[in-house]
Design an enzyme around this catalytic site. Structure first.
Site, PDB file in Angstrom:
ATOM      1  N   SER A 192       0.713  -1.224  -0.095  1.00 63.83           N
ATOM      2  CA  SER A 192      -0.174   0.067  -0.022  1.00 63.83           C
ATOM      3  C   SER A 192       0.766   1.164   0.018  1.00 63.83           C
ATOM      4  CB  SER A 192      -0.774  -0.012   1.221  1.00 63.83           C
ATOM      5  OG  SER A 192      -1.255   1.423   1.743  1.00 63.83           O
TER       6      SER A 192
ATOM      7  N   TYR B 144      -1.089  -0.248  10.572  1.00 66.97           N
ATOM      8  CA  TYR B 144      -1.246  -0.883   9.394  1.00 66.97           C
ATOM      9  C   TYR B 144      -0.186  -0.524   8.370  1.00 66.97           C
ATOM     10  CZ  TYR B 144      -3.537  -1.161   4.485  1.00 66.97           C
ATOM     11  OH  TYR B 144      -3.649  -1.314   3.354  1.00 66.97           O
TER      12      TYR B 144
HETATM   13  N1  LIG Z   1      -9.011  -0.876  -0.681  1.00 69.37           N
HETATM   14  C1  LIG Z   1      -8.078   0.045  -0.614  1.00 69.37           C
HETATM   15  O1  LIG Z   1      -8.114   0.937  -0.881  1.00 69.37           O
HETATM   16  C2  LIG Z   1      -6.555  -0.430  -0.491  1.00 69.37           C
HETATM   17  C3  LIG Z   1      -5.585   0.361  -0.558  1.00 69.37           C
HETATM   18  C4  LIG Z   1      -4.152   0.095  -0.433  1.00 69.37           C
HETATM   19  C5  LIG Z   1      -3.870  -1.290  -0.347  1.00 69.37           C
HETATM   20  N2  LIG Z   1      -4.846  -2.316  -0.115  1.00 69.37           N
HETATM   21  C6  LIG Z   1      -4.563  -3.659   0.268  1.00 69.37           C
HETATM   22  O2  LIG Z   1      -5.425  -4.613  -0.424  1.00 69.37           O
HETATM   23  C7  LIG Z   1      -5.721  -5.772   0.369  1.00 69.37           C
HETATM   24  C8  LIG Z   1      -7.228  -5.969   0.153  1.00 69.37           C
HETATM   25  O3  LIG Z   1      -8.092  -4.879   0.743  1.00 69.37           O
HETATM   26  P1  LIG Z   1      -9.554  -4.822   0.582  1.00 69.37           P
HETATM   27  O4  LIG Z   1      -9.757  -3.531   0.628  1.00 69.37           O
HETATM   28  O5  LIG Z   1      -9.975  -5.636  -0.818  1.00 69.37           O
HETATM   29  O6  LIG Z   1     -10.063  -5.527   1.800  1.00 69.37           O
HETATM   30  P2  LIG Z   1     -11.485  -6.070   2.105  1.00 69.37           P
HETATM   31  O7  LIG Z   1     -12.638  -5.539   1.070  1.00 69.37           O
HETATM   32  O8  LIG Z   1     -11.828  -5.805   3.291  1.00 69.37           O
HETATM   33  O9  LIG Z   1     -11.458  -7.760   1.826  1.00 69.37           O
HETATM   34  C9  LIG Z   1     -10.474  -8.227   2.702  1.00 69.37           C
HETATM   35  C10 LIG Z   1     -10.654  -9.680   2.571  1.00 69.37           C
HETATM   36  O10 LIG Z   1      -9.911 -10.502   3.449  1.00 69.37           O
HETATM   37  C11 LIG Z   1     -10.809 -11.438   4.262  1.00 69.37           C
HETATM   38  N3  LIG Z   1     -10.128 -11.208   5.732  1.00 69.37           N
HETATM   39  C12 LIG Z   1     -10.479 -10.209   6.705  1.00 69.37           C
HETATM   40  N4  LIG Z   1     -10.054 -10.770   7.746  1.00 69.37           N
HETATM   41  C13 LIG Z   1      -9.583 -12.027   7.782  1.00 69.37           C
HETATM   42  C14 LIG Z   1      -9.327 -12.917   8.470  1.00 69.37           C
HETATM   43  N5  LIG Z   1      -9.019 -12.492   9.862  1.00 69.37           N
HETATM   44  N6  LIG Z   1      -9.019 -14.212   8.377  1.00 69.37           N
HETATM   45  C15 LIG Z   1      -9.225 -14.554   7.010  1.00 69.37           C
HETATM   46  N7  LIG Z   1      -9.690 -13.649   6.013  1.00 69.37           N
HETATM   47  C16 LIG Z   1      -9.756 -12.407   6.647  1.00 69.37           C
HETATM   48  C17 LIG Z   1     -12.144 -10.733   3.966  1.00 69.37           C
HETATM   49  O11 LIG Z   1     -12.947 -11.895   4.447  1.00 69.37           O
HETATM   50  P3  LIG Z   1     -14.540 -11.259   4.764  1.00 69.37           P
HETATM   51  O12 LIG Z   1     -15.169 -11.354   3.606  1.00 69.37           O
HETATM   52  O13 LIG Z   1     -14.707 -12.534   5.739  1.00 69.37           O
HETATM   53  O14 LIG Z   1     -14.535 -10.088   5.486  1.00 69.37           O
HETATM   54  C18 LIG Z   1     -12.056 -10.221   2.392  1.00 69.37           C
HETATM   55  O15 LIG Z   1     -12.218 -11.592   1.888  1.00 69.37           O
HETATM   56  C19 LIG Z   1      -5.357  -5.703   1.608  1.00 69.37           C
HETATM   57  O16 LIG Z   1      -3.940  -6.086   1.895  1.00 69.37           O
HETATM   58  C20 LIG Z   1      -5.149  -4.129   1.721  1.00 69.37           C
HETATM   59  O17 LIG Z   1      -4.344  -3.612   2.705  1.00 69.37           O
HETATM   60  C21 LIG Z   1      -6.364  -1.859   0.093  1.00 69.37           C
END
Ligand SMILES: NC(=O)c1ccc[n+]([C@@H]2O[C@H](COP(=O)([O-])OP(=O)(O)OC[C@H]3O[C@@H](n4cnc5c(N)ncnc54)[C@H](OP(=O)(O)O)[C@@H]3O)[C@@H](O)[C@H]2O)c1
Length: 315
Positions: A191, A203
Site C-alpha cells: 500500500s 497498518y
Molecule cells: N481498498 C484499498 O483502498 C486498499 C488500498 C491499498 C492497499 N489495499 C490492500 O489490499 C488488500 C485487500 O484490501 P480490500 O480493501 O480488498 O479489503 P476488504 O474489502 O476488506 O477484503 C478483505 C478480505 O480479507 C478477508 N479477511 C479479513 N479478515 C480476515 C481474517 N481474519 N481471516 C481471513 N480472511 C480475512 C475478508 O474476508 P470477509 O469477507 O470474511 O470479511 C475479505 O475477503 C489488503 O492487503 C489491503 O491492505 C487496499
C-alpha cells in the site's frame, strides 16, 4: 572566493541529478508498457492460483480476473458460507474453470497453518493441475484513523496478523508447492501507506514489512536460483467492501485494480505500482519532501479521524 571555479563541478552534479531523475522516472513509467508474462504460469492451461482474502474486495477481483485469464482458483477466507457463495458465483461466470476454497482465520493462527499444504495438495490431486500463483492479498486495518495509544492490545495484534503474520506463514508453506509444479509467482499486495502514514501507524508499518519481505524473498529466491518470481504491488485507493469510497479514475474498482496488477507480472522490478493512475498520484511520494508529504497526509487522515469519531458518536 572565486565562485566561477565551482560552476563546472556544480553543473556536472546538476546534470547527473537530472539524468538520474529522468532515468528513474522513465524506468518506472515503462513498466506500464511491457507485456505481462502471467501466461507463462499457466503452462498446462489447467494451473491454479491461491488467493488470500478472496471472499471480497481486491482478493475477489483477483479471483475473477485470474479465472478470466484461464486459471483455476483456490479462494482463501475466514467465512465458509461466504466463500462457497463466491465460489458458486465464479463457477457461473466462468463455467470452464475450477474453483476450490480453503477456510482459515488469519488471526490467532497456529501451527495448523502448515496443514494448508495438505489441503492444497489434496485439491490438486482430486481436480488435476499445478499451483503456480500465490496472491498475498489479505489485509486491512481493524481500527483505521486512530492514534496508536487509543488502540487496544487486540487491535494491534489483529492488524499485524492480517497484514504481516499470514503472508509470511502462507508463503513459507506454499513455496515448495509452487516449486513442485516447476516454478511460480508470488504477488504481494502492499500500500501507498508503507511510506509511513499517521493515524494508521500499525497498518502502515505492516505494509512496510510487506515491502521488505518482498525484497528479501525476491533476493533469496534469486540467490538460491529458485524458480519463483516475487513481485510487490503498491496500491492506492480502491473501492472495496473494506474501503467504501466513490469509484473514479484515481479510485478503481477491485477488478480493474487486479487486472492492472496482473499486467505488471514479468516487468523485471521488485515493487511496482499496480495501476497507472496510482503511479501518477504516487509521483508526489517520490518527488515531494517528506515534511510536505506528511503535512498533506496528516491533514487528510486527521479529517478522516474526525469523520470516524462523528460516526461513532451517532452509533
Ligand atoms: N481498498 C484499498 O483502498 C486498499 C488500498 C491499498 C492497499 N489495499 C490492500 O489490499 C488488500 C485487500 O484490501 P480490500 O480493501 O480488498 O479489503 P476488504 O474489502 O476488506 O477484503 C478483505 C478480505 O480479507 C478477508 N479477511 C479479513 N479478515 C480476515 C481474517 N481474519 N481471516 C481471513 N480472511 C480475512 C475478508 O474476508 P470477509 O469477507 O470474511 O470479511 C475479505 O475477503 C489488503 O492487503 C489491503 O491492505 C487496499
Amino acid at each position: 572566493m572565486d565562485i566561477s571555479s565551482w560552476q563546472t563541478p556544480l553543473s556536472y552534479i546538476g546534470l547527473a541529478t537530472l539524468a538520474y531523475t529522468t532515468f528513474k522516472f522513465t524506468r518506472s513509467a515503462t513498466t506500464f508498457l511491457l507485456p505481462s508474462s502471467l501466461n507463462t504460469y499457466n503452462r498446462t492451461k489447467n494451473n491454479w492460483a491461491f488467493v488470500t482474502g478472496a471472499s471480497d474486495g481486491i482478493g475477489f477481483g483477483f479471483s475473477e480476473e485470474l479465472c478470466a485469464r484461464g486459471f483455476n482458483v483456490i479462494l482463501h477466507g475466514r467465512n465458509r458460507t461466504k466463500l462457497e457463495t463466491r465460489a458458486a458465483e465464479l463457477r457461473t461466470q466462468f463455467p470452464t474453470r475450477q474453483v476450490a476454497i480453503v477456510v482459515r482465520d488469519v488471526v490467532g493462527l497456529t501451527v495448523d497453518v502448515d496443514e494448508i499444504t495438505v489441503e492444497v495438495r489434496a485439491i490438486l490431486e482430486a481436480q488435476g493441475g499445478e499451483l503456480s500463483v500465490l496472491i498475498n492479498n489479505v489485509g486491512g486495518e481493524v481500527r483505521p484513523y486512530t492514534v496508536l495509544s487509543d488502540l487496544s492490545f487486540e487491535n494491534v495484534e489483529r492488524t499485524i496478523a492480517m497484514n504481516a503474520g499470514f503472508i509470511t506463514q502462507i508463503t513459507r508453506v506454499l513455496l515448495p508447492v509452487l516449486e513442485a509444479g516447476g516454478g511460480g509467482l508470488v504477488l504481494n499486495i502492499s500500500s501507498v501507506s508503507s511510506v509511513g502514514m499517521p493515524y494508521i501507524s500499525v497498518y502502515a508499518s505492516t505494509k512496510g514489512f510487506v515491502d521488505t519481505f518482498t525484497k528479501a524473498l525476491e533476493a533469496e529466491c534469486k540467490a538460491e536460483k529458485r524458480k519463483v518470481e516475487v513481485l510487490g504491488l503498491r496500491v492506492g485507493q480502491v473501492r472495496t467492501a473494506g474501503f467504501d469510497v466513490q469509484a473514479g479514475l484515481f479510485v478503481p474498482d477491485a477488478r480493474t485494480l487486479a487486472s492492472a496488477g496482473l499486467n505488471r507480472v514479468g516487468c523485471g522490478r521488485v515493487i511496482v505500482w499496480a495501476y497507472f493512475w496510482h503511479w501518477l498520484q504516487g509521483l508526489s511520494v517520490d518527488l515531494l519532501p517528506r515534511s510536505m508529504l506528511m503535512m498533506i497526509s496528516s491533514k487528510k487522515l486527521m479529517a478522516l479521524k474526525k469523520e470516524e469519531e462523528e460516526k461513532a458518536k451517532k452509533r
